[in-house]
Design a protein around this motif. Structure first.
Motif, PDB file in Angstrom:
ATOM      1  N   ASP A   1      27.207 -15.007  -8.353  1.00  0.00           N
ATOM      2  CA  ASP A   1      27.710 -13.849  -9.089  1.00  0.00           C
ATOM      3  C   ASP A   1      28.074 -12.736  -8.107  1.00  0.00           C
ATOM      4  OD1 ASP A   1      28.237 -11.925 -11.101  1.00  0.00           O
ATOM      5  OD2 ASP A   1      26.669 -12.697 -12.393  1.00  0.00           O
ATOM      6  N   THR A   2      27.797 -11.502  -8.469  1.00  0.00           N
ATOM      7  CA  THR A   2      28.116 -10.350  -7.633  1.00  0.00           C
ATOM      8  C   THR A   2      27.040 -10.143  -6.572  1.00  0.00           C
ATOM      9  OG1 THR A   2      26.884  -8.769  -8.981  1.00  0.00           O
ATOM     10  CG2 THR A   2      29.157  -9.245  -9.647  1.00  0.00           C
ATOM     11  N   ALA A   3      27.274  -9.148  -5.704  1.00  0.00           N
ATOM     12  CA  ALA A   3      26.261  -8.785  -4.704  1.00  0.00           C
ATOM     13  C   ALA A   3      24.983  -8.299  -5.375  1.00  0.00           C
ATOM     14  CB  ALA A   3      26.806  -7.691  -3.785  1.00  0.00           C
TER      15      ALA A   3
ATOM     16  N   ASN B   1      23.780  -9.441  -8.315  1.00  0.00           N
ATOM     17  CA  ASN B   1      23.112 -10.429  -9.169  1.00  0.00           C
ATOM     18  C   ASN B   1      22.853 -11.788  -8.519  1.00  0.00           C
ATOM     19  OD1 ASN B   1      23.177  -8.568 -11.318  1.00  0.00           O
ATOM     20  ND2 ASN B   1      25.240  -9.227 -11.895  1.00  0.00           N
ATOM     21  N   THR B   2      23.482 -12.082  -7.386  1.00  0.00           N
ATOM     22  CA  THR B   2      23.297 -13.388  -6.760  1.00  0.00           C
ATOM     23  C   THR B   2      21.936 -13.457  -6.085  1.00  0.00           C
ATOM     24  OG1 THR B   2      25.671 -13.632  -6.400  1.00  0.00           O
ATOM     25  CG2 THR B   2      24.221 -15.037  -5.086  1.00  0.00           C
TER      26      THR B   2
ATOM     27  N   ALA C   1      38.149 -10.561  -9.672  1.00  0.00           N
ATOM     28  CA  ALA C   1      37.176  -9.808 -10.462  1.00  0.00           C
ATOM     29  C   ALA C   1      36.324 -10.732 -11.318  1.00  0.00           C
ATOM     30  CB  ALA C   1      37.893  -8.783 -11.335  1.00  0.00           C
ATOM     31  N   THR C   2      36.367 -12.001 -11.040  1.00  0.00           N
ATOM     32  CA  THR C   2      35.472 -12.982 -11.664  1.00  0.00           C
ATOM     33  C   THR C   2      34.585 -13.513 -10.527  1.00  0.00           C
ATOM     34  OG1 THR C   2      37.225 -14.630 -11.356  1.00  0.00           O
ATOM     35  CG2 THR C   2      37.007 -13.620 -13.540  1.00  0.00           C
ATOM     36  N   PRO C   3      33.539 -12.779 -10.176  1.00  0.00           N
ATOM     37  CA  PRO C   3      32.879 -12.962  -8.877  1.00  0.00           C
ATOM     38  C   PRO C   3      32.082 -14.250  -8.741  1.00  0.00           C
ATOM     39  CG  PRO C   3      31.673 -11.379 -10.204  1.00  0.00           C
ATOM     40  CD  PRO C   3      32.930 -11.691 -10.953  1.00  0.00           C
ATOM     41  N   GLN C   4      32.097 -14.730  -7.517  1.00  0.00           N
ATOM     42  CA  GLN C   4      31.281 -15.852  -7.058  1.00  0.00           C
ATOM     43  C   GLN C   4      31.067 -15.581  -5.564  1.00  0.00           C
ATOM     44  OE1 GLN C   4      33.989 -18.839  -8.500  1.00  0.00           O
ATOM     45  NE2 GLN C   4      35.339 -18.662  -6.736  1.00  0.00           N
ATOM     46  N   LEU C   5      30.296 -14.548  -5.275  1.00  0.00           N
ATOM     47  CA  LEU C   5      30.269 -13.933  -3.948  1.00  0.00           C
ATOM     48  C   LEU C   5      29.869 -14.902  -2.849  1.00  0.00           C
ATOM     49  CD1 LEU C   5      30.671 -11.322  -2.349  1.00  0.00           C
ATOM     50  CD2 LEU C   5      28.226 -10.890  -2.642  1.00  0.00           C
TER      51      LEU C   5
END
Length: 282
Positions: free
Chosen positions: A102-104, A106-107, A164-168
């Protein structure tokens, strides 16, 4: 007429399905002996059997390899050299896209670490042991074999443009693959070892379709694709074949995009897709 990879040996990771399996079949059709590797041993065994049935003039070996373990990759390269005397093509294709990436904010760290191990360390180790093997490749003029070889690393369009559909973790890992490939290409250019990144756009493969597990998620991507459809694994296999063969003999250090125009798009066309996808080799 001899195939473009006649008498050569190719090692492909992530070969149980998707790009890896399609590439294994396509490379074999062009005359290469294939080492198919994956953590999914039944999958690569099935692929090896398909090659033996369709292309009896080449050899195919299946091996269970976890690219997150350096020893596994070394053993696979050693197997290629032991069985065929040389390694001409290394396709570092295996990778993961964790569904909880996810984002920075939430990952989770364990997801980050797992993704980096598979997607970055696995490619590093694949390059390392392939380079060591390719340095030993003798010239065989009678069979048209050169010194050195071709290394192809699967990156992604997300390493080139943001979303903008994150997978960081995945995005960062693929950016690392691009940077690593460029540097290694420069370091080893005068050894006859070419390194290039293959950058797929969104593909209709199990990896992405498992991630895009709702119609809403899929439609969110399709609206941005100029061709109006997801790519097919066989289309990426054809790009990999180009990079593996002498057709790309003056190409090294590139980010080879096979993305249906996605990274060049600002506004996409209206209307229904006109191009039908090619037929899979599987």
């Amino acid at each position: 007429m001899p195939g473009r990879l006649q008498h050569r040996t190719a090692l492909i990771t992530g070969a149980a399905s998707g790009i890896g399996l399609e590439s294994s079949l396509l490379f074999a059709s062009e005359g290469a002996n294939i080492i198919l590797t994956d953590v999914n041993l039944p999958g690569v065994q099935k692929g090896a059997e398909l090659i033996k049935e369709r292309f009896p003039n080449v050899k195919a070996i299946a091996a269970r390899v976890d690219v997150g373990k350096e020893a596994d990759i070394k053993e696979a390269v050693d197997l290629a050299v032991k069985e065929f005397g040389r390694l001409d093509i290394m396709f570092n294709n295996a990778g993961i896209m964790h569904p909880e990436d996810d984002t920075a904010l939430n990952t989770e760290e364990n997801i980050w670490d797992l993704t980096m191990t598979i997607n970055v360390k696995g490619v590093w180790w694949g390059c390392k042991y392939a380079i060591l093997a390719m340095r030993q490749n003798p010239v065989d003029e009678e069979r048209g074999l050169h010194a050195g070889g071709s290394i192809i690393n699967t990156a992604s369009f997300v390493a080139i443009m943001g979303a903008a559909t994150p997978q960081l973790a995945y995005t960062a890992s693929k950016g690392a693959v691009l940077a690593m490939t460029r540097e290694l290409a420069m370091v080893h250019a005068r050894e006859g070892i070419r390194l290039n990144s293959l950058c797929p756009g969104p593909l209709k493969t199990p990896l992405l379709m498992n991630f895009l597990n709702t119609a809403e998620k899929r439609d969110r991507r399709l609206v941005h694709l100029p061709m109006g459809r997801f790519g097919e694994a066989v289309e990426l296999a054809k790009g990999a074949l180009f990079l593996a063969s002498d057709d790309s003999s003056y190409i090294t250090g590139t980010d080879f995009k096979v993305d249906g125009g996605l990274t060049s798009a600002y506004v996409t066309p209206l209307g229904e897709p006109l191009l039908a996808p090619p037929t899979s080799l599987v």
